[in-house]
Write an enzyme that holds these catalytic residues in place. Structure first.
Site, mmCIF file in Angstrom:
data_model
loop_
_atom_site.group_PDB
_atom_site.id
_atom_site.type_symbol
_atom_site.label_atom_id
_atom_site.label_comp_id
_atom_site.label_asym_id
_atom_site.label_seq_id
_atom_site.Cartn_x
_atom_site.Cartn_y
_atom_site.Cartn_z
ATOM 1 N N GLU A 230 23.475 59.025 5.828
ATOM 2 C CA GLU A 230 24.019 59.946 4.816
ATOM 3 C C GLU A 230 23.419 59.748 3.428
ATOM 4 O O GLU A 230 23.265 60.719 2.681
ATOM 5 C CB GLU A 230 25.546 59.810 4.740
ATOM 6 C CG GLU A 230 26.285 60.450 5.913
ATOM 7 C CD GLU A 230 26.302 59.577 7.158
ATOM 8 O OE1 GLU A 230 25.855 58.414 7.087
ATOM 9 O OE2 GLU A 230 26.757 60.062 8.211
ATOM 10 N N HIS B 229 38.278 60.785 10.726
ATOM 11 C CA HIS B 229 37.857 62.177 10.874
ATOM 12 C C HIS B 229 38.899 63.097 10.238
ATOM 13 O O HIS B 229 39.045 64.242 10.611
ATOM 14 C CB HIS B 229 37.681 62.562 12.341
ATOM 15 C CG HIS B 229 36.586 61.818 13.046
ATOM 16 N ND1 HIS B 229 36.718 60.518 13.459
ATOM 17 C CD2 HIS B 229 35.332 62.198 13.416
ATOM 18 C CE1 HIS B 229 35.602 60.124 14.050
ATOM 19 N NE2 HIS B 229 34.743 61.124 14.040
#
Lengths: 328, 351
Positions: free
Chosen positions: A60, A129
């Site tokens: 990322e 999540h």
């Protein structure tokens, strides 16, 4: 006009902007052939090719950092973080770099990136999540932060974000992807950044929020009006940074009672700042203490169904808080 | 003649001459390289004095690293390429066009400083005009940025490369590895040069890295080359070859230039707390700037008189820069509030 889901509106915004400007491109994990784990970029690779809808290595900080470099050259990258929970390795690139590039170079360089990241729970995503990390980035001058609630806004705000000369974090709510379905114009329009939106006019209480919980606020408001004759004035912040201070103050002055609602946890959340602005600017317009309804101050949302249900906001929780405020 | 250079027979002399000619460098160009190395050295020395005299707040030195910095700059296209230097790269930024005056304005944190308008510490270079990309203090964040510039070159089919530097300590940061991997996967035109000066502030190389930095390139699928950073012509050669590969579409190159940080980490550091004077002295004998001077003199294209003239000239240039920066106005205090976001006009023009 076409009836479409929130996720379709996001996809349409990217498609339109990529057609309009060849410097716009998407990079991220699984955005290409797969079309994103939520299908947000589905089909775009067929139209624009693998260079402009680029599957990146799973890293990322590089997704953000490479986007920043390309943006400083003059490209308009849209960097997708698969889940906002996985955005934290890129935090240094976003906060130390993107946010400060214009300032530290005395306006010589700028960094027009958009970082898209899904937020929110209620999908049995467990701790990693489900998060709403907006408070981590909120309070970093140099960043703009957007969190749309409606499909119309999702399209218009994303298009505005892509055309913005500064870095924008676009927090799309994964629960909204399929839940929100409405008419969205097929033509070119933008929703300007930094402007809040009155979703519902009312005289008794004001509810200020953003993103998915507004869905519950609107349902609760309708029921309250029918059942108890209480009318709620609902303000959608839409842009979290910079906050639309005038709209916040106007909506509070209208009723004198305010409830702030968000799914990010309570301490240090956006609601704390909104509350501080109200206290500083219009304390004497208030007829009740400022109230906040947020997620509990635990590290993140557990996956076990009763725990997730406990953590998540619901229409009933919002309704109860609204009644409490109205009766104050 | 410099007494340290041994007398050479004709054969060796010829070989020496060919060292820069065969690289396509003229006598004038190598003298110019030496000029920038010495300018950077003198500039650095002056800044240390200015800090000790209380005229400026802080200085991070690049003494011992000028040779590789200047040589790399000469191997790049200074009209086209994008540069992402790190905070010791005075030699590099001078060689790509930043002036001593501009750097002094930064040292004094004055309004006219083109790097940051007096906002950043000195050594945080940036100039869109010179394609020097603005940098920060958290180390190695610039590697993915360089990869992003290289990605733009590939997407827009432009024949420039990006060139990024950092220290060996920084090569342990995730951004180094993530950037290298991204560049390798997409075969991007980026040159990644580690200035291995043996120390990350106080921590020596053997406590930073158990292998060889240049070997790391193997894992990313592109060449990694270790080069003597005190040998200007060797650095020039490997950077030039790396650039040619990049332009041909053959992807990135990692270069590890070996050198020694001859000065303390910064004006806030006492280096003799963690290394010996003997070690520092030993490395002064390998100094690339002195080596370049000896090389030029041995070829007969330079001499002590010219060198003395050059030193006077450079010192004058630095003095002029210092005086100018010293007398230049500070930014207005309230300008602290400017440039957080684009102006309304700029924003409108983007919509």
């Amino acid at each position: 006009m076409a009836v479409m889901e929130y996720i379709d509106a996001i996809r349409l915004a990217m498609k339109e902007e990529m057609e309009r400007d060849e410097n716009v491109f998407i990079l991220g994990e699984d955005v290409g052939v797969k079309g994103g784990v939520f299908t947000t970029t589905k089909g775009l690779i067929d139209q624009f090719g693998e260079e402009r809808v680029m599957d990146t290595p799973l890293a990322e900080s590089a997704i953000a950092g490479v986007a920043i470099g390309a943006a400083m050259y003059g490209m308009k990258p849209i960097a997708e973080m698969q889940y906002s929970d996985f955005m934290l390795p890129a935090t240094n690139q976003i906060i130390s770099e993107a946010a400060k590039i214009r300032y530290r170079s005395n306006n010589d360089w700028n960094c027009p990136i958009v970082v898209r990241a899904p937020i929110g729970g209620g999908i049995f995503g467990g701790l990693y999540h489900s998060q709403c990390p907006e408070s981590i980035f909120f309070g970093t001058p140099g960043l703009k932060i957007v969190a749309p609630y409606s499909a119309y806004d999702a399209k218009g705000l994303l298009k505005a974000a892509i055309r913005d000369p500064d870095p924008v974090l676009f927090f799309e709510n994964k629960k909204c992807y399929k839940l929100i379905k409405e008419d969205v114009p097929l033509d070119d329009y933008i929703v300007p950044l930094g402007v809040a939106n009155v979703l519902r006019e009312g005289d008794d209480i004001t509810v200020i929020g953003y993103s998915m919980p507004l869905h519950f606020c609107m349902q609760a408001a309708e029921e309250l009006e029918k059942e108890m004759g209480i009318t709620a004035h609902v303000l959608d912040l839409r842009t979290l940074q910079p906050l639309d201070r005038d709209a916040i103050l106007a909506s509070v002055r209208k009723t004198g009672k305010v409830l702030i609602v968000h799914e990010d946890n309570k301490t240090g959340g956006i609601g704390a700042e909104v509350s501080a602005i109200i206290s500083e600017e219009c304390l004497y317009d208030l007829d009740a203490p400022i109230m906040r309804l947020c997620s509990p101050d635990v590290p993140a949302m557990p996956i076990s169904p009763p725990m997730e249900k406990f953590y998540m906001l619901t229409k009933d929780k919002v309704k109860e808080a609204m009644i409490h405020l109205a009766n104050y | 003649m410099n007494k340290e250079v041994p007398a050479m027979n004709d054969k060796e002399n010829t070989k020496l001459k060919n060292q820069h000619e065969q690289l396509g460098l003229s006598d004038g160009q190598v003298i110019d390289m030496y000029r920038y190395m010495l300018l950077a050295r003198k500039f650095d020395e002056r800044n240390l004095l200015l800090q000790r005299a209380g005229k400026i707040n802080f200085h991070v030195s690049g003494v011992g690293q000028e040779t590789a910095q200047v040589a790399a700059a000469f191997a790049l296209d200074r009209e086209k390429d994008y540069f992402l230097p790190y905070y010791r790269d005075y030699g590099f930024v001078l060689a790509v066009g930043m002036t001593p005056r501009e750097l002094m304005l930064s040292a004094f944190a004055k309004a006219e400083d083109p790097n940051s308008g007096g906002r950043q510490m000195p050594g945080h270079f940036g100039s869109k005009r010179l394609r020097i990309v603005t940098g920060s203090s958290p180390v190695t964040t610039q590697v993915p940025h360089a990869v992003g510039f290289a990605l733009a070159a590939k997407m827009k089919k432009q024949d420039f490369v990006s060139f990024v530097t950092f220290g060996e300590g920084s090569s342990n940061q995730g951004d180094f590895h993530e950037g290298c991997n991204f560049a390798g996967v997409h075969k991007l035109p980026v040159i990644i040069m580690c200035e291995n000066n043996q120390y990350a502030i106080s921590v020596p190389i053997h406590k930073q890295i158990s292998g060889k930095i240049s070997d790391r390139a193997l894992g990313y699928g592109f060449p990694g080359i270790q080069v003597d950073g005190n040998d200007a012509l060797e650095v020039y050669r490997v950077v030039k070859e790396a650039r040619e590969r990049a332009i041909r579409g053959e992807g990135p190159t990692l270069i590890e230039a070996m050198m020694y940080r001859l000065s303390p980490h910064s004006t806030s550091d006492n280096d003799l707390a963690y290394r010996t004077q003997e070690e520092v002295d030993e490395n002064w004998k390998k100094d690339g700037v002195a080596r370049m001077k000896s090389y030029l003199i041995s070829l007969g294209i330079w001499d002590e008189a010219k060198d003395a003239d050059l030193v006077v000239q450079l010192n004058m240039e630095i003095k002029e820069a210092t005086d100018y920066a010293d007398h230049a106005p500070f930014p207005k205090p309230e300008d602290t509030l400017l440039h957080v976001y684009a102006s309304a006009e700029e924003e409108k023009s983007w919509q």
